[in-house]
Design a protein around this motif. Structure first.
Motif, PDB file in Angstrom:
ATOM      1  N   VAL A  17      17.721  50.580 -28.578  1.00 20.70           N
ATOM      2  CA  VAL A  17      16.830  50.734 -29.721  1.00 20.70           C
ATOM      3  C   VAL A  17      17.445  51.730 -30.693  1.00 20.70           C
ATOM      4  N   ASN A  18      17.716  51.273 -31.926  1.00 16.58           N
ATOM      5  CA  ASN A  18      18.285  52.124 -32.962  1.00 16.58           C
ATOM      6  C   ASN A  18      17.147  52.741 -33.752  1.00 16.58           C
ATOM      7  N   ALA A  19      17.063  54.060 -33.731  1.00 19.75           N
ATOM      8  CA  ALA A  19      15.974  54.769 -34.405  1.00 19.75           C
ATOM      9  C   ALA A  19      15.966  54.517 -35.909  1.00 19.75           C
ATOM     10  N   GLY A  20      17.120  54.233 -36.497  1.00 21.90           N
ATOM     11  CA  GLY A  20      17.203  54.038 -37.941  1.00 21.90           C
ATOM     12  C   GLY A  20      17.076  52.597 -38.387  1.00 21.90           C
ATOM     13  N   GLY A  21      16.727  51.692 -37.488  1.00 20.69           N
ATOM     14  CA  GLY A  21      16.618  50.283 -37.852  1.00 20.69           C
ATOM     15  C   GLY A  21      17.901  49.546 -37.535  1.00 20.69           C
ATOM     16  N   PRO A  22      18.096  48.366 -38.140  1.00 16.66           N
ATOM     17  CA  PRO A  22      19.284  47.556 -37.845  1.00 16.66           C
ATOM     18  C   PRO A  22      20.573  48.309 -38.168  1.00 16.66           C
ATOM     19  N   SER A  23      21.546  48.137 -37.320  1.00 15.18           N
ATOM     20  CA  SER A  23      22.841  48.797 -37.508  1.00 15.18           C
ATOM     21  C   SER A  23      23.898  47.741 -37.746  1.00 15.18           C
ATOM     22  N   LYS A  24      24.321  47.584 -38.979  1.00 17.07           N
ATOM     23  CA  LYS A  24      25.256  46.514 -39.322  1.00 17.07           C
ATOM     24  C   LYS A  24      26.653  46.655 -38.707  1.00 17.07           C
ATOM     25  N   PRO A  25      27.260  47.841 -38.719  1.00 21.48           N
ATOM     26  CA  PRO A  25      28.649  47.856 -38.256  1.00 21.48           C
ATOM     27  C   PRO A  25      28.845  47.858 -36.748  1.00 21.48           C
ATOM     28  N   LEU A  26      27.754  48.020 -35.964  1.00 23.71           N
ATOM     29  CA  LEU A  26      27.916  48.142 -34.520  1.00 23.71           C
ATOM     30  C   LEU A  26      26.700  47.591 -33.787  1.00 23.71           C
ATOM     31  N   ILE A  27      26.955  46.855 -32.718  1.00 26.30           N
ATOM     32  CA  ILE A  27      25.885  46.372 -31.833  1.00 26.30           C
ATOM     33  C   ILE A  27      26.013  47.147 -30.532  1.00 26.30           C
ATOM     34  N   VAL A  28      24.908  47.757 -30.094  1.00 27.76           N
ATOM     35  CA  VAL A  28      24.911  48.527 -28.846  1.00 27.76           C
ATOM     36  C   VAL A  28      23.931  47.874 -27.884  1.00 27.76           C
ATOM     37  N   LYS A  29      24.455  47.490 -26.721  1.00 27.86           N
ATOM     38  CA  LYS A  29      23.629  46.882 -25.677  1.00 27.86           C
ATOM     39  C   LYS A  29      23.909  47.607 -24.369  1.00 27.86           C
ATOM     40  N   PHE A  30      23.038  47.381 -23.383  1.00 28.31           N
ATOM     41  CA  PHE A  30      23.214  48.035 -22.101  1.00 28.31           C
ATOM     42  C   PHE A  30      22.681  47.170 -20.973  1.00 28.31           C
ATOM     43  N   ARG A  31      23.100  47.528 -19.757  1.00 25.76           N
ATOM     44  CA  ARG A  31      22.598  46.890 -18.547  1.00 25.76           C
ATOM     45  C   ARG A  31      22.481  47.968 -17.478  1.00 25.76           C
ATOM     46  N   VAL A  32      21.344  47.981 -16.797  1.00 30.04           N
ATOM     47  CA  VAL A  32      21.120  48.910 -15.694  1.00 30.04           C
ATOM     48  C   VAL A  32      21.502  48.172 -14.415  1.00 30.04           C
ATOM     49  N   GLU A  33      22.392  48.777 -13.618  1.00 28.82           N
ATOM     50  CA  GLU A  33      22.920  48.104 -12.431  1.00 28.82           C
ATOM     51  C   GLU A  33      21.847  47.805 -11.395  1.00 28.82           C
ATOM     52  N   ALA A  34      20.918  48.733 -11.194  1.00 30.17           N
ATOM     53  CA  ALA A  34      19.853  48.566 -10.203  1.00 30.17           C
ATOM     54  C   ALA A  34      18.608  49.256 -10.748  1.00 30.17           C
ATOM     55  N   ARG A  35      17.493  48.975 -10.122  1.00 33.79           N
ATOM     56  CA  ARG A  35      16.254  49.621 -10.576  1.00 33.79           C
ATOM     57  C   ARG A  35      16.357  51.130 -10.366  1.00 33.79           C
ATOM     58  N   PRO A  36      16.101  51.921 -11.421  1.00 33.82           N
ATOM     59  CA  PRO A  36      16.169  53.375 -11.280  1.00 33.82           C
ATOM     60  C   PRO A  36      15.102  53.896 -10.312  1.00 33.82           C
ATOM     61  N   VAL A  37      15.530  54.736  -9.367  1.00 34.48           N
ATOM     62  CA  VAL A  37      14.650  55.332  -8.371  1.00 34.48           C
ATOM     63  C   VAL A  37      14.880  56.839  -8.402  1.00 34.48           C
ATOM     64  N   VAL A  38      13.813  57.604  -8.345  1.00 31.50           N
ATOM     65  CA  VAL A  38      13.894  59.062  -8.404  1.00 31.50           C
ATOM     66  C   VAL A  38      14.858  59.580  -7.335  1.00 31.50           C
ATOM     67  N   GLY A  39      15.782  60.419  -7.762  1.00 29.10           N
ATOM     68  CA  GLY A  39      16.733  61.053  -6.860  1.00 29.10           C
ATOM     69  C   GLY A  39      17.959  60.230  -6.520  1.00 29.10           C
ATOM     70  N   MET A  40      18.018  58.975  -6.982  1.00 32.62           N
ATOM     71  CA  MET A  40      19.140  58.096  -6.665  1.00 32.62           C
ATOM     72  C   MET A  40      19.977  57.840  -7.923  1.00 32.62           C
ATOM     73  N   PRO A  41      21.301  58.031  -7.841  1.00 36.79           N
ATOM     74  CA  PRO A  41      22.147  57.737  -9.005  1.00 36.79           C
ATOM     75  C   PRO A  41      22.065  56.253  -9.369  1.00 36.79           C
ATOM     76  N   VAL A  42      22.063  55.982 -10.652  1.00 33.23           N
ATOM     77  CA  VAL A  42      22.066  54.601 -11.130  1.00 33.23           C
ATOM     78  C   VAL A  42      23.094  54.490 -12.252  1.00 33.23           C
ATOM     79  N   LYS A  43      23.842  53.396 -12.228  1.00 29.80           N
ATOM     80  CA  LYS A  43      24.874  53.166 -13.237  1.00 29.80           C
ATOM     81  C   LYS A  43      24.282  52.359 -14.389  1.00 29.80           C
ATOM     82  N   VAL A  44      24.672  52.766 -15.586  1.00 28.97           N
ATOM     83  CA  VAL A  44      24.256  52.066 -16.802  1.00 28.97           C
ATOM     84  C   VAL A  44      25.529  51.655 -17.525  1.00 28.97           C
TER      85      VAL A  44
END
Length: 170
Positions: A53-80
């Motif tokens: 989510v881009n706080a300033g609205g649409p960002s023309k020069p760059l697209i930023v996406k992500f994927r969370v490897e596993a469901r985040p659980v308290v105290g457990m490392p999670v890769k993004v």
């Protein structure tokens, strides 16, 4: 608000591990990102990614996406996995300085910043970061990107929401 809620549900709603082919793609992406090197050849399916989510609205020069490897659980490392894709809109980007800031209840295990250069429009750049949720609920990883070109310097801030669950359940 509805779009943000949808992103949150899609981003962290995966309760099961990725399928074998997804795991292979993630492993390829992780191999390049773990060493800090750019990995333009890794196969990252756009269907597995959620737009940050881009706080300033649409960002023309760059697209930023992500994927969370596993469901985040308290105290457990999670890769993004972060995927930054320069576009040919708004001018070419020569260099990106990225600064990651964990919100309240989130601990950063990876380096908090990285640099990208030699960027080509349409060529995704993958970076993997590891965070550890410290509390349940919606947690925020903020990415502030300084985009430099021969014409201008721009700053964009993106929000990467994570929904952390309690680790006491089955």
């Amino acid at each position: 608000m509805l779009a943000v809620a949808a992103c949150l549900l899609v981003a962290c709603g995966r309760a099961t591990p990725p399928a074998a082919d997804e795991a292979g793609a993630l492993a390829s992406a992780n191999a390049g990102a773990a060493g800090g090197a750019e990995d333009e050849s890794s196969a990252t399916s756009d269907a597995d990614l959620v737009s940050a989510v881009n706080a300033g609205g649409p960002s023309k020069p760059l697209i930023v996406k992500f994927r969370v490897e596993a469901r985040p659980v308290v105290g457990m490392p999670v890769k993004v996995l972060l995927v930054l894709t320069p576009t040919d809109e708004g001018g070419a980007i020569d260099h990106i300085h990225a600064s990651l800031t964990p919100g309240e209840g989130l601990l950063m295990q990876s380096p908090a910043s990285f640099e990208l250069s030699g960027l080509k429009p349409g060529s995704p750049q993958n970076r993997e970061v590891t965070v550890v949720p410290q509390q349940t609920g919606v947690l925020d990883l903020s990415a502030t990107l300084l985009l430099q070109s021969d014409k201008a310097t721009q700053t964009r801030t993106y929000s990467i929401p994570l929904i952390a669950a309690d680790n006491s359940g089955p």
